[in-house]
Design a protein around this motif. Sequence first.
Motif, mmCIF file in Angstrom:
data_model
loop_
_atom_site.group_PDB
_atom_site.id
_atom_site.type_symbol
_atom_site.label_atom_id
_atom_site.label_comp_id
_atom_site.label_asym_id
_atom_site.label_seq_id
_atom_site.Cartn_x
_atom_site.Cartn_y
_atom_site.Cartn_z
ATOM 1 N N ASP A 109 0.844 -1.193 0.000
ATOM 2 C CA ASP A 109 0.000 0.000 0.000
ATOM 3 C C ASP A 109 0.886 1.252 0.000
ATOM 4 O O ASP A 109 1.751 1.390 0.868
ATOM 5 N N PRO A 110 0.676 2.168 -0.945
ATOM 6 C CA PRO A 110 1.517 3.381 -0.973
ATOM 7 C C PRO A 110 1.420 4.237 0.284
ATOM 8 O O PRO A 110 2.291 5.077 0.528
ATOM 9 N N ARG A 111 0.397 4.033 1.083
ATOM 10 C CA ARG A 111 0.271 4.828 2.303
ATOM 11 C C ARG A 111 1.086 4.246 3.462
ATOM 12 O O ARG A 111 1.111 4.797 4.556
ATOM 13 N N VAL A 112 1.738 3.128 3.208
ATOM 14 C CA VAL A 112 2.599 2.512 4.225
ATOM 15 C C VAL A 112 4.056 2.824 3.877
ATOM 16 O O VAL A 112 4.534 2.464 2.814
ATOM 17 N N LEU A 113 4.740 3.502 4.788
ATOM 18 C CA LEU A 113 6.123 3.905 4.488
ATOM 19 C C LEU A 113 7.122 2.793 4.764
ATOM 20 O O LEU A 113 8.196 2.771 4.179
ATOM 21 N N GLY A 114 6.819 1.904 5.695
ATOM 22 C CA GLY A 114 7.778 0.854 6.009
ATOM 23 C C GLY A 114 7.463 0.217 7.350
ATOM 24 O O GLY A 114 6.313 0.212 7.799
ATOM 25 N N LEU A 115 8.518 -0.308 7.967
ATOM 26 C CA LEU A 115 8.384 -1.060 9.216
ATOM 27 C C LEU A 115 8.878 -0.230 10.382
ATOM 28 O O LEU A 115 9.879 0.480 10.272
ATOM 29 N N LYS A 116 8.190 -0.347 11.507
ATOM 30 C CA LYS A 116 8.647 0.327 12.728
ATOM 31 C C LYS A 116 9.066 -0.747 13.728
ATOM 32 O O LYS A 116 8.333 -1.723 13.929
ATOM 33 N N ILE A 117 10.219 -0.573 14.344
ATOM 34 C CA ILE A 117 10.616 -1.493 15.418
ATOM 35 C C ILE A 117 11.010 -0.700 16.657
ATOM 36 O O ILE A 117 11.560 0.407 16.564
ATOM 37 N N LEU A 245 13.045 18.857 5.791
ATOM 38 C CA LEU A 245 11.615 19.035 6.074
ATOM 39 C C LEU A 245 10.715 18.235 5.130
ATOM 40 O O LEU A 245 9.636 17.814 5.531
ATOM 41 N N PHE A 246 11.139 18.061 3.883
ATOM 42 C CA PHE A 246 10.273 17.294 2.966
ATOM 43 C C PHE A 246 11.020 16.625 1.823
ATOM 44 O O PHE A 246 10.594 15.578 1.348
ATOM 45 N N GLY A 247 12.113 17.202 1.365
ATOM 46 C CA GLY A 247 12.767 16.701 0.151
ATOM 47 C C GLY A 247 13.196 15.249 0.259
ATOM 48 O O GLY A 247 12.972 14.449 -0.659
ATOM 49 N N ASN A 248 13.792 14.891 1.364
ATOM 50 C CA ASN A 248 14.261 13.513 1.519
ATOM 51 C C ASN A 248 13.084 12.538 1.599
ATOM 52 O O ASN A 248 13.145 11.437 1.055
ATOM 53 N N ALA A 249 12.024 12.942 2.270
ATOM 54 C CA ALA A 249 10.850 12.066 2.377
ATOM 55 C C ALA A 249 10.241 11.840 0.998
ATOM 56 O O ALA A 249 9.845 10.717 0.661
ATOM 57 N N VAL A 250 10.195 12.879 0.187
ATOM 58 C CA VAL A 250 9.644 12.728 -1.170
ATOM 59 C C VAL A 250 10.533 11.795 -1.983
ATOM 60 O O VAL A 250 10.048 10.936 -2.716
ATOM 61 N N ARG A 251 11.843 11.941 -1.838
ATOM 62 C CA ARG A 251 12.764 11.076 -2.600
ATOM 63 C C ARG A 251 12.714 9.626 -2.112
ATOM 64 O O ARG A 251 12.734 8.694 -2.900
ATOM 65 N N PHE A 253 10.238 8.121 -0.421
ATOM 66 C CA PHE A 253 8.896 7.524 -0.490
ATOM 67 C C PHE A 253 8.085 8.167 -1.618
ATOM 68 O O PHE A 253 7.039 8.769 -1.377
ATOM 69 N N PRO A 254 8.585 8.016 -2.848
ATOM 70 C CA PRO A 254 7.894 8.686 -3.962
ATOM 71 C C PRO A 254 6.470 8.173 -4.156
ATOM 72 O O PRO A 254 5.582 8.904 -4.576
ATOM 73 N N GLY A 258 5.357 11.654 -3.711
ATOM 74 C CA GLY A 258 5.894 12.235 -4.941
ATOM 75 C C GLY A 258 4.832 12.599 -5.955
ATOM 76 O O GLY A 258 5.030 12.426 -7.149
ATOM 77 N N LYS A 259 3.685 13.050 -5.495
ATOM 78 C CA LYS A 259 2.628 13.371 -6.451
ATOM 79 C C LYS A 259 2.643 14.853 -6.818
ATOM 80 O O LYS A 259 3.229 15.633 -6.164
#
Length: 259
Positions: A109-117, A245-251, A253-254, A258-259
């Motif tokens: 799902d694109p709304r899931v960024l990854g795993l949290k531990i 603030l946002f650039g790395n997150a967009v890169r 997790f496109p 990345g919309k």
Amino acid sequence: MKMGFPEFCRSPIDIHTHFNHGVEGEYDTPAFSGTHRTMLDFLQSEYARFGIREFAASTYAAVMSDRRITEENEYLHALVQQDAQIYQWVVVHPEQEATFAQAEKMLADPRVLGLKIHPQLHGYRICEHADRIFSFADRMGATVLMHPAAITEMPRYADRYPNMRLIIAHLAEQAHIEAIRSAKHGNIYTDTSGALSMLNSVIEYAVEQVGSEKILFGTDTYALAAQYSRVALADIPYADKENILFGNAVRLFPHAFGK
Ligand SMILES: [Zn+2]
């Protein structure tokens, strides 16, 4: 000297927070208190105040205890389908196979960024279970958001599992910086969430040492006014503030941003 608040071309993305939603008892700590509010409606009113439209969370009940992880993942997964502001970290526990099966599905799902531990609150030593978690992340090409644990050991695993990306949360120590620098494949990152980003040169020093591309913005429910201003008013170039603030997150997790 007068310092204006810089304007950015995109709203910040908080990649690390949690919230409570009224689960009874110990699972929902920290419970509401007048001095630290963690219910979703409060956090969202704070985001609105600062024009922040996207944030990624796991519920407190999923990280404060290991007893409700799968239920909490399901709860949040349903919620992110309904609320366009919220993105999900799926919590996995190395001794709960059901959490991996769940994560495998949810990661599509694109709304899931990854795993949290959260090795500390879930009561295990990361080095004893690192191969289980990180080999899974590697196979899935997933990002892992980890509460800091055995930081100095992490480059070894990041090198072994190059398709995984590891965010070691709560930038505060030299160890974070060394870990980022030592990862051969450049797959270790950190975030600014938590009270220790108030150290008076932690962000400036980290940017100087490893570059802003390795640092993401997060709050972990701490005062957004402080967490956001700390980065926006940091003594670093404007482009580095944008990255954090946002650039790395967009890169990174496109599919999500990345919309
Ligand atoms: Zn956290």
